[in-house]
Design a protein around this motif. Sequence first.
Motif, PDB file in Angstrom:
ATOM      1  N   PRO A   3       0.825  -1.219   0.000  1.00 30.85           N
ATOM      2  CA  PRO A   3       0.000   0.000   0.000  1.00 30.85           C
ATOM      3  C   PRO A   3       0.856   1.265   0.000  1.00 30.85           C
ATOM      4  O   PRO A   3       2.012   1.245   0.418  1.00 30.85           O
ATOM      5  CB  PRO A   3      -0.801  -0.129   1.293  1.00 30.85           C
ATOM      6  N   SER A   4       0.265   2.368  -0.443  1.00 27.98           N
ATOM      7  CA  SER A   4       0.950   3.652  -0.398  1.00 27.98           C
ATOM      8  C   SER A   4       0.953   4.165   1.040  1.00 27.98           C
ATOM      9  O   SER A   4       0.200   3.667   1.894  1.00 27.98           O
ATOM     10  CB  SER A   4       0.246   4.663  -1.297  1.00 27.98           C
ATOM     11  N   TYR A   5       1.775   5.162   1.292  1.00 31.50           N
ATOM     12  CA  TYR A   5       1.836   5.703   2.653  1.00 31.50           C
ATOM     13  C   TYR A   5       0.493   6.316   3.058  1.00 31.50           C
ATOM     14  O   TYR A   5       0.121   6.277   4.245  1.00 31.50           O
ATOM     15  CB  TYR A   5       2.963   6.733   2.773  1.00 31.50           C
ATOM     16  N   GLN A   6      -0.279   6.857   2.106  1.00 31.22           N
ATOM     17  CA  GLN A   6      -1.576   7.432   2.443  1.00 31.22           C
ATOM     18  C   GLN A   6      -2.586   6.341   2.802  1.00 31.22           C
ATOM     19  O   GLN A   6      -3.431   6.527   3.688  1.00 31.22           O
ATOM     20  CB  GLN A   6      -2.104   8.277   1.281  1.00 31.22           C
ATOM     21  N   ARG A  57       7.376   3.295   3.831  1.00 28.59           N
ATOM     22  CA  ARG A  57       6.050   3.906   3.690  1.00 28.59           C
ATOM     23  C   ARG A  57       5.350   4.020   5.037  1.00 28.59           C
ATOM     24  O   ARG A  57       4.651   5.013   5.287  1.00 28.59           O
ATOM     25  CB  ARG A  57       5.218   3.113   2.690  1.00 28.59           C
ATOM     26  N   VAL A  58       5.529   3.040   5.905  1.00 28.18           N
ATOM     27  CA  VAL A  58       4.982   3.155   7.256  1.00 28.18           C
ATOM     28  C   VAL A  58       5.639   4.338   7.970  1.00 28.18           C
ATOM     29  O   VAL A  58       4.978   5.105   8.682  1.00 28.18           O
ATOM     30  CB  VAL A  58       5.189   1.852   8.061  1.00 28.18           C
ATOM     31  N   GLY A  59       6.936   4.492   7.772  1.00 31.53           N
ATOM     32  CA  GLY A  59       7.653   5.602   8.385  1.00 31.53           C
ATOM     33  C   GLY A  59       7.122   6.956   7.948  1.00 31.53           C
ATOM     34  O   GLY A  59       6.957   7.872   8.757  1.00 31.53           O
ATOM     35  N   TRP A  60       6.811   7.080   6.647  1.00 32.48           N
ATOM     36  CA  TRP A  60       6.244   8.336   6.162  1.00 32.48           C
ATOM     37  C   TRP A  60       4.847   8.560   6.723  1.00 32.48           C
ATOM     38  O   TRP A  60       4.460   9.683   7.066  1.00 32.48           O
ATOM     39  CB  TRP A  60       6.218   8.356   4.637  1.00 32.48           C
ATOM     40  N   TYR A  64       3.745  11.863   8.903  1.00 32.99           N
ATOM     41  CA  TYR A  64       2.639  12.752   8.552  1.00 32.99           C
ATOM     42  C   TYR A  64       1.619  12.838   9.685  1.00 32.99           C
ATOM     43  O   TYR A  64       1.116  13.927  10.004  1.00 32.99           O
ATOM     44  CB  TYR A  64       1.975  12.271   7.258  1.00 32.99           C
ATOM     45  N   LEU A  65       1.298  11.709  10.293  1.00 35.27           N
ATOM     46  CA  LEU A  65       0.345  11.726  11.401  1.00 35.27           C
ATOM     47  C   LEU A  65       0.903  12.490  12.598  1.00 35.27           C
ATOM     48  O   LEU A  65       0.170  13.191  13.301  1.00 35.27           O
ATOM     49  CB  LEU A  65      -0.008  10.298  11.806  1.00 35.27           C
ATOM     50  N   VAL A  98      -3.415  13.165   2.643  1.00 39.08           N
ATOM     51  CA  VAL A  98      -2.763  14.457   2.801  1.00 39.08           C
ATOM     52  C   VAL A  98      -3.796  15.570   2.800  1.00 39.08           C
ATOM     53  O   VAL A  98      -3.735  16.493   3.617  1.00 39.08           O
ATOM     54  CB  VAL A  98      -1.724  14.680   1.684  1.00 39.08           C
ATOM     55  N   ASP A  99      -4.781  15.489   1.906  1.00 36.69           N
ATOM     56  CA  ASP A  99      -5.832  16.503   1.860  1.00 36.69           C
ATOM     57  C   ASP A  99      -6.612  16.558   3.179  1.00 36.69           C
ATOM     58  O   ASP A  99      -6.964  17.634   3.661  1.00 36.69           O
ATOM     59  CB  ASP A  99      -6.795  16.224   0.702  1.00 36.69           C
ATOM     60  N   TYR A 100      -6.872  15.409   3.760  1.00 42.19           N
ATOM     61  CA  TYR A 100      -7.580  15.363   5.039  1.00 42.19           C
ATOM     62  C   TYR A 100      -6.769  16.052   6.134  1.00 42.19           C
ATOM     63  O   TYR A 100      -7.305  16.806   6.943  1.00 42.19           O
ATOM     64  CB  TYR A 100      -7.848  13.903   5.427  1.00 42.19           C
TER      65      TYR A 100
END
Length: 307
Positions: A3-6, A57-60, A64-65, A98-100
Amino acid sequence: MIPSYQEIMLPLLQELADGKEHTSKDLYKVLADRFGLTEEERTQLMSNGRQPLFHNRVGWAQTYLKKAGLLETPKRGSYHITNRGLEVLSQKPASITVDYLMRFPEFVEFRSGNSDGDTRGPDNPGGLSLQTKEESTPEELLELGYRRMRQSLADELLARIKSCSPEFFERLVVDLLVQMGYGGSQSDAGKAIGRSGDGGIDGIIKEDRLGLDIIYIQAKRWEGSVGRPEIQKFVGALQGQRARKGVFLTTASFTKEAIEYTGMIDTKVVLVDGNELAQLMIDHGVGVTPLVTYEIKKIDQDYFMDE
């Protein structure tokens, strides 16, 4: 499929919903199970060959969170959901993107880069708009990606420094100044730092290996901004020692008045704020280690001269 990071962000936050601390290692496994990743997908490396793609990706997603204030890191390598994170989960969003996250001021500030208005991220490392990305050369995109990763590393370094003890911070300052060519040997520098104890001065260090001049040091772990009164106190201590040069290093920032004051006095005082401190550590290899090196090559025109 990895999955993507989002796509990872909402499941990651849900795994933290119990309010307990979870380590990165545990989260990697739980999330990999949740997404039904095969062993090959779990171990698939990035192009640099140094880190699993899924871990990256988990790291990103974690970054972000955290920047949005939905989770926190109470200690190294562990994560804990915040009250804001619990509130977000209570709203049962279909996904977190990201938008959220742009509804949170801290995340907007992070994405804005605080200065040049870039919109940074793993899928857009240089923080460029789509149009700019299409118009940029590959070399420009590499440069922008490098700058993005460097600033993220500086942010992480500064956060780590703030969690360390004052004694460790003093040793860090010694290591950095020695790597920059000051203080003679590590042993000499280590003996000098922290010995003065004279109001406003934390230590002294040689300007060069011959000890032709002495630099006086103030090293403060600080939150917020360091104002003019603190700098005046340091300058007063320098004058008491008949010193001509001083360096004030801090994990915080300096107020405009503090910066302007150093330009009004005869004593030479250099101010090093938290971000510059982290950048100097990166430049001189203190507290960091190389991850991967990319070598960019071009045609050797001389080789083809006889073509």
